[in-house]
Design a protein around this motif. Structure first.
Motif, PDB file in Angstrom:
ATOM      1  N   GLY A   1      70.694  10.414 -13.745  1.00 44.25           N
ATOM      2  CA  GLY A   1      70.789  11.768 -14.277  1.00 44.25           C
ATOM      3  C   GLY A   1      71.699  11.865 -15.480  1.00 44.25           C
ATOM      4  O   GLY A   1      71.528  12.738 -16.336  1.00 44.25           O
ATOM      5  N   LEU A   2      72.677  10.971 -15.579  1.00 42.68           N
ATOM      6  CA  LEU A   2      73.593  10.951 -16.716  1.00 42.68           C
ATOM      7  C   LEU A   2      73.048  10.173 -17.907  1.00 42.68           C
ATOM      8  O   LEU A   2      73.509  10.378 -19.041  1.00 42.68           O
ATOM      9  CB  LEU A   2      74.933  10.329 -16.291  1.00 42.68           C
ATOM     10  CG  LEU A   2      75.806  11.165 -15.344  1.00 42.68           C
ATOM     11  CD1 LEU A   2      76.900  10.306 -14.730  1.00 42.68           C
ATOM     12  CD2 LEU A   2      76.397  12.351 -16.083  1.00 42.68           C
ATOM     13  N   THR A   3      72.096   9.298 -17.685  1.00 40.47           N
ATOM     14  CA  THR A   3      71.676   8.376 -18.750  1.00 40.47           C
ATOM     15  C   THR A   3      70.194   8.443 -19.103  1.00 40.47           C
ATOM     16  O   THR A   3      69.773   7.816 -20.081  1.00 40.47           O
ATOM     17  CB  THR A   3      71.992   6.923 -18.333  1.00 40.47           C
ATOM     18  OG1 THR A   3      71.317   6.617 -17.095  1.00 40.47           O
ATOM     19  CG2 THR A   3      73.485   6.724 -18.147  1.00 40.47           C
TER      20      THR A   3
ATOM     21  N   PHE B   1      70.065  13.373  -9.582  1.00 36.69           N
ATOM     22  CA  PHE B   1      69.318  13.338 -10.840  1.00 36.69           C
ATOM     23  C   PHE B   1      69.398  14.659 -11.591  1.00 36.69           C
ATOM     24  O   PHE B   1      69.380  14.688 -12.825  1.00 36.69           O
ATOM     25  CB  PHE B   1      67.853  12.990 -10.541  1.00 36.69           C
ATOM     26  CG  PHE B   1      67.023  12.727 -11.759  1.00 36.69           C
ATOM     27  CD1 PHE B   1      67.396  11.772 -12.685  1.00 36.69           C
ATOM     28  CD2 PHE B   1      65.854  13.433 -11.966  1.00 36.69           C
ATOM     29  CE1 PHE B   1      66.619  11.526 -13.812  1.00 36.69           C
ATOM     30  CE2 PHE B   1      65.065  13.202 -13.092  1.00 36.69           C
ATOM     31  CZ  PHE B   1      65.452  12.235 -14.016  1.00 36.69           C
ATOM     32  N   THR B   2      69.519  15.761 -10.865  1.00 34.63           N
ATOM     33  CA  THR B   2      69.456  17.092 -11.462  1.00 34.63           C
ATOM     34  C   THR B   2      70.811  17.624 -11.894  1.00 34.63           C
ATOM     35  O   THR B   2      70.916  18.350 -12.884  1.00 34.63           O
ATOM     36  CB  THR B   2      68.831  18.080 -10.451  1.00 34.63           C
ATOM     37  OG1 THR B   2      67.552  17.588 -10.034  1.00 34.63           O
ATOM     38  CG2 THR B   2      68.667  19.464 -11.046  1.00 34.63           C
ATOM     39  N   MET B   3      71.856  17.288 -11.166  1.00 34.91           N
ATOM     40  CA  MET B   3      73.154  17.929 -11.354  1.00 34.91           C
ATOM     41  C   MET B   3      73.728  17.803 -12.773  1.00 34.91           C
ATOM     42  O   MET B   3      74.213  18.804 -13.325  1.00 34.91           O
ATOM     43  CB  MET B   3      74.150  17.384 -10.324  1.00 34.91           C
ATOM     44  CG  MET B   3      75.496  18.092 -10.337  1.00 34.91           C
ATOM     45  SD  MET B   3      76.512  17.636  -8.920  1.00 34.91           S
ATOM     46  CE  MET B   3      76.709  15.867  -9.201  1.00 34.91           C
TER      47      MET B   3
ATOM     48  N   PRO C   1      70.278  14.612 -20.839  1.00 32.16           N
ATOM     49  CA  PRO C   1      69.471  13.727 -19.982  1.00 32.16           C
ATOM     50  C   PRO C   1      68.947  14.486 -18.778  1.00 32.16           C
ATOM     51  O   PRO C   1      69.281  15.651 -18.553  1.00 32.16           O
ATOM     52  CB  PRO C   1      70.488  12.655 -19.573  1.00 32.16           C
ATOM     53  CG  PRO C   1      71.802  13.398 -19.561  1.00 32.16           C
ATOM     54  CD  PRO C   1      71.711  14.385 -20.705  1.00 32.16           C
ATOM     55  N   GLY C   2      68.127  13.795 -17.982  1.00 36.93           N
ATOM     56  CA  GLY C   2      67.645  14.393 -16.746  1.00 36.93           C
ATOM     57  C   GLY C   2      66.423  15.262 -16.938  1.00 36.93           C
ATOM     58  O   GLY C   2      65.837  15.323 -18.024  1.00 36.93           O
TER      59      GLY C   2
END
Length: 401
Positions: free
Chosen positions: A23-25, A93-95, A278-279
């Protein structure tokens, strides 16, 4: 087929950590996300084999909803052996992007002045380039022949002349047309998928999806609650997204801009901003929920909108997992989905004109910048965040000079 499974809280925590990193990348949109997932879970960690991953991908592309988030959710379900793993994967993945876009929405009211106007106009031009790229790519894959191109064209006409109601009509008519016109395409390859979800649990999830879809608008009307109306608007948008995350744009525009909950300028600026994080693209809902003019807005609005837009897609994929092997080989289902996907191209094409183009391209320099962004994405294969930075800076420069 090899499918490793870790049970319990430890397994769910491990799933959360892996998906938080993704989620960050994971820049680049849904197709890129699926590539990251394949590299992470098929090639490197071997949580699932190639055939099972292909079958899971086929299921999530068949269903409405955000395909990459649905694949991630399903991978979590398979890894941990239940719903806990799916929720851990979705949250991780969403946060990151939800927090970023929600924070931008909370600060949007303070972002004023000539410099802010220039940056926001640049972000609207980003939306033109990104949606044009999505229409171009989806037309090549989802409407590659004459029958499906005709379905897409009819869908454009329905949406242009009928507005928001035309979107639903276009999807329904597209699926019906597909039954007669789209039976000759080659069948999709069939993989193997071991599912830790019972048919009873799947049926409950599908029933819950339908009850909310039917009951939420009734509850909103009877209660007069803006919070329930907000949930209903985003739930219905999430339930009707076929063909990729960008298709949510016209659906949300009809639900949010048309009733006056947010301005077209704020809407498109947020959509352009969503390309830089991202995400999943669906986290755009957190921004919209935060900037709503009627309450609930702010943090409460962001949470309601975010949960509502993801919920239908997650219920559908959880509900369909135990039934997929029986449904997928049927030619009727395949043909209907080809027709519906062709209609999706038309729906997004209509949105490219209004509101995206009409709200952003107001002068010759705007056209030049939008075209430059489109070429950066399609010819030079620049990452979306590069286009966001370039066009935002160009919009700022034009405004200041």
């Amino acid at each position: 087929m090899r499918q490793n499974r870790h049970d319990g809280a430890g397994g769910a925590l491990a799933v959360f950590r892996v998906f938080l990193w993704l989620g960050l990348t994971s820049f680049g949109g849904p197709i890129a996300h699926l590539g990251y997932f394949r590299e992470a879970f098929v090639v490197r960690r071997r949580w699932i084999d190639e055939a099972a991953f292909a079958d899971l991908l086929a299921l999530c592309q068949f269903l409405p909803g955000p395909a990459s988030s649905q694949v991630g959710f399903a991978l979590g379900v398979l890894r941990v052996g239940g719903l806990r793993g799916g929720l851990a994967a979705w949250l991780g993945f969403t946060m990151p992007s939800a927090l970023l876009l929600g924070a931008c929405g909370l600060g949007a009211a303070a972002f004023t002045g000539p410099a802010a106007e220039g940056l926001l106009h640049g972000l609207k031009l980003v939306a033109v380039a990104v949606v044009a790229q999505a229409v171009w790519g989806m037309a090549r894959t989802l409407a590659p022949d004459r029958p499906r191109a005709a379905i897409a064209l009819v869908a454009v006409a329905l949406v242009v002349f009928a507005g928001g109601t035309g979107q639903i009509a276009a999807l329904v008519l597209g699926a019906l047309a597909g039954l007669g016109l789209c039976r000759d395409a080659a069948p999709a390859p069939h993989g193997a998928l071991a599912v830790p979800v019972s048919r009873r649990a799947g049926a409950v999830a599908l029933a819950l999806f339908a009850v909310i879809l039917i009951g939420a608008p009734l509850a909103a009307t009877l209660s007069g609650s803006q919070g329930v109306a907000l949930f209903d608007a985003f739930y219905r948008s999430g339930a009707l997204v076929f063909g990729g995350g960008h298709v949510v744009l016209p659906l949300l525009q009809a639900e949010v801009v048309t009733p006056g909950w947010a301005t077209a300028e704020t809407f498109l600026s947020g959509y352009g901003l969503a390309q830089a994080v991202p995400g999943p693209l669906f986290t755009f809902a957190a921004y919209l929920g935060a900037v709503m003019e009627p309450q609930p807005n702010g943090v409460a609005g962001a949470v309601i909108a975010l949960v509502a837009i993801f919920l239908p897609g997650l219920l559908l994929v959880y509900g369909m997992l135990p039934f997929w092997d029986a449904l997928r080989p049927r030619p009727t289902a395949q043909a209907a989905m080809r027709g519906a996907n062709a209609a999706v191209v038309g729906i997004l094409g209509a949105a490219l004109y209004d509101p995206v183009w009409t709200s952003a391209v107001l002068a010759p320099p705007d056209f030049v910048l939008a075209l430059a962004g489109f070429l950066l994405l399609t010819v030079w294969k620049a990452p979306p965040w590069v286009v966001v930075v370039a066009l935002a800076a160009a919009g700022l420069l034009l405004r200041l000079i």
